[in-house]
Write a protein that holds these residues in place. Sequence first.
Motif, mmCIF file in Angstrom:
data_model
loop_
_atom_site.group_PDB
_atom_site.id
_atom_site.type_symbol
_atom_site.label_atom_id
_atom_site.label_comp_id
_atom_site.label_asym_id
_atom_site.label_seq_id
_atom_site.Cartn_x
_atom_site.Cartn_y
_atom_site.Cartn_z
ATOM 1 N N ILE A 1 79.847 57.020 41.655
ATOM 2 C CA ILE A 1 79.170 57.995 40.790
ATOM 3 C C ILE A 1 79.540 59.419 41.190
ATOM 4 N N LEU A 2 79.372 59.756 42.453
ATOM 5 C CA LEU A 2 79.646 61.134 42.890
ATOM 6 C C LEU A 2 81.132 61.460 42.805
ATOM 7 N N GLY A 3 81.976 60.515 43.260
ATOM 8 C CA GLY A 3 83.411 60.743 43.155
ATOM 9 C C GLY A 3 83.857 60.808 41.706
ATOM 10 N N GLY A 4 83.259 59.964 40.859
ATOM 11 C CA GLY A 4 83.609 59.981 39.435
ATOM 12 C C GLY A 4 83.217 61.277 38.756
ATOM 13 N N ILE A 5 82.063 61.808 39.121
ATOM 14 C CA ILE A 5 81.650 63.101 38.559
ATOM 15 C C ILE A 5 82.616 64.197 38.977
ATOM 16 N N SER A 6 82.996 64.191 40.252
ATOM 17 C CA SER A 6 83.941 65.198 40.738
ATOM 18 C C SER A 6 85.293 65.072 40.042
ATOM 19 N N LEU A 7 85.754 63.830 39.866
ATOM 20 C CA LEU A 7 87.005 63.607 39.147
ATOM 21 C C LEU A 7 86.895 64.078 37.702
ATOM 22 N N SER A 8 85.769 63.797 37.071
ATOM 23 C CA SER A 8 85.586 64.159 35.671
ATOM 24 C C SER A 8 85.569 65.675 35.481
ATOM 25 N N LEU A 9 84.884 66.377 36.374
ATOM 26 C CA LEU A 9 84.809 67.836 36.242
ATOM 27 C C LEU A 9 86.169 68.487 36.466
ATOM 28 N N SER A 10 86.870 68.071 37.524
ATOM 29 C CA SER A 10 88.196 68.647 37.767
ATOM 30 C C SER A 10 89.172 68.229 36.677
ATOM 31 N N MET B 1 90.659 63.748 45.385
ATOM 32 C CA MET B 1 89.559 62.843 45.039
ATOM 33 C C MET B 1 90.073 61.552 44.417
ATOM 34 N N SER B 2 91.161 61.626 43.678
ATOM 35 C CA SER B 2 91.729 60.426 43.071
ATOM 36 C C SER B 2 92.200 59.450 44.140
ATOM 37 N N VAL B 3 92.911 59.949 45.130
ATOM 38 C CA VAL B 3 93.400 59.077 46.199
ATOM 39 C C VAL B 3 92.226 58.491 46.986
ATOM 40 N N PHE B 4 91.220 59.310 47.239
ATOM 41 C CA PHE B 4 90.031 58.808 47.937
ATOM 42 C C PHE B 4 89.368 57.688 47.139
ATOM 43 N N MET B 5 89.191 57.900 45.835
ATOM 44 C CA MET B 5 88.557 56.887 44.993
ATOM 45 C C MET B 5 89.415 55.627 44.892
ATOM 46 N N ILE B 6 90.726 55.766 44.853
ATOM 47 C CA ILE B 6 91.595 54.593 44.809
ATOM 48 C C ILE B 6 91.410 53.755 46.070
ATOM 49 N N CYS B 7 91.320 54.406 47.216
ATOM 50 C CA CYS B 7 91.100 53.677 48.471
ATOM 51 C C CYS B 7 89.765 52.930 48.438
ATOM 52 N N VAL B 8 88.723 53.578 47.924
ATOM 53 C CA VAL B 8 87.405 52.938 47.828
ATOM 54 C C VAL B 8 87.460 51.733 46.894
ATOM 55 N N ILE B 9 88.099 51.898 45.749
ATOM 56 C CA ILE B 9 88.134 50.823 44.754
ATOM 57 C C ILE B 9 89.028 49.675 45.211
ATOM 58 N N ILE B 10 90.076 49.954 45.969
ATOM 59 C CA ILE B 10 90.894 48.865 46.523
ATOM 60 C C ILE B 10 90.038 47.957 47.392
ATOM 61 N N ALA B 11 89.197 48.565 48.246
ATOM 62 C CA ALA B 11 88.295 47.768 49.082
ATOM 63 C C ALA B 11 87.295 46.997 48.223
ATOM 64 N N HIS B 12 86.797 47.630 47.166
ATOM 65 C CA HIS B 12 85.844 46.970 46.278
ATOM 66 C C HIS B 12 86.489 45.783 45.551
ATOM 67 N N ILE B 13 87.723 45.958 45.086
ATOM 68 C CA ILE B 13 88.430 44.872 44.406
ATOM 69 C C ILE B 13 88.678 43.713 45.365
ATOM 70 N N ALA C 1 73.212 47.014 50.786
ATOM 71 C CA ALA C 1 73.534 48.376 51.234
ATOM 72 C C ALA C 1 75.000 48.720 51.008
ATOM 73 N N GLY C 2 75.895 47.748 51.229
ATOM 74 C CA GLY C 2 77.315 48.004 51.011
ATOM 75 C C GLY C 2 77.618 48.310 49.557
ATOM 76 N N GLN C 3 76.995 47.559 48.661
ATOM 77 C CA GLN C 3 77.201 47.810 47.240
ATOM 78 C C GLN C 3 76.594 49.131 46.805
ATOM 79 N N LYS C 4 75.512 49.517 47.434
ATOM 80 C CA LYS C 4 74.909 50.812 47.125
ATOM 81 C C LYS C 4 75.829 51.957 47.541
ATOM 82 N N VAL C 5 76.493 51.790 48.680
ATOM 83 C CA VAL C 5 77.447 52.819 49.112
ATOM 84 C C VAL C 5 78.578 52.936 48.091
ATOM 85 N N ILE C 6 79.115 51.798 47.658
ATOM 86 C CA ILE C 6 80.177 51.817 46.651
ATOM 87 C C ILE C 6 79.686 52.468 45.364
ATOM 88 N N PHE C 7 78.452 52.154 44.973
ATOM 89 C CA PHE C 7 77.895 52.715 43.739
ATOM 90 C C PHE C 7 77.845 54.237 43.808
#
Length: 384
Positions: A262-271, A319-331, A252-258
């Motif tokens: 995906i959603l954060g990446g799409i938002s980053l890509s569009l902006s 969104m970039s700062v939010f995603m960086i925080c998420v990926i720091i935890a993932h790393i 479940a934790g990995q699914k949340v990260i996934f």
Amino acid sequence: MVKGLATDLNKVARAIAGIMLVLAVAICINGFEPGPAWAQQGVDSAEVPLGNPTGGTVPGEVMGSSSDSDFWRAVRGGSAGNISIPDQNAATLVQSEGEAWRSFRNGPLTLYASWALLGMIVLLGIFYAIRGRIKIAHGRSGQTITRFAAVERFGHWMLASSFVVLALTGLNILYGRYTLKHVIGNEAFAFVTQVGKYMHNYLAFAFMAGLVMIFVMWVRHNLPDKTDIKWILQGGGIFSSKLHPPAKKFNAGQKVIFWLTILGGISLSLSGWQLLFPYTTHFFGETFAKVNLVFGTDLPVALSVLQEQQLATLWHSIMSVFMICVIIAHIYIGSVGMEGAFDAMGSGEVDLNWAKEHHSLWVEEHMQDVHDRAPDKNAPQPAE
């Protein structure tokens, strides 16, 4: 003779200066009416609100019925004039939203973003100090099972490496002038920032490609199911030394990260696309219109192209700062935080005991692979 000529020129210059000073004072006191000359420069006098003069008129009724205060209030409010050049954005002398954009970006955005980044690092540090590294409870077995194929690891690392470069170059744009510039100097900072800008622009496409790859490969494994409920109720086993709850290929934790990726990446890509190709999209106006329709809100939808760009820069940063925080935890959890976790994306092979402890249901589905790879005990052994 030369001396007399110089004296005469000096008197003429003083007289001209005196006349110019008197004219300047007169203009400051009385103001002036925007006429045809102003219209040629991009200000249409028809756009200026009419009203009573605030302080009299210049002889010849130059001010007409407009006041200076009303005129400059209209300019300050963003009134557009008429222009003869193709760029219609130049018809607006003052774009008031720019001040609000700059104040928010250089104020609350940079402040709260720095708190978020620092807060995530501090929280992970505290967690590591209390919990320590999550060990393989039964130790390494010596047997391995294939966790991710080469194409899966390629998609992951393309997404991950491009995101790291994008994050660093983006943070430099947000904070570099306050930090890095004072460390390496103005010239080096200018060079680093220019190179970082090109890397940021072009590696964005690698990020988008990696995002598509991992979505196609892993979306079916990341759909929620009933096993996620038990995993969440037990906290994934990361807060205790007991065995982890059963999970399939992704818990479940990995699914949340996934899905955050995906959603954060799409938002980053569009902006980001809106910033790469300015004035070509209207994502925010269209999005606000849909939100108003669904939730009955009153968000502005008639946004100018410049307002669209300003909103895109702010949203992209948030969104970039939010995603960086998420990926720091993932790393963290995929490296120093958990023993054996990095092997999954390193070699693709994980220890069998690690796999059983963290993804027992997935191991049951692939035990045949383990048996096929195990050496046959009945087979004759080679001579020493």
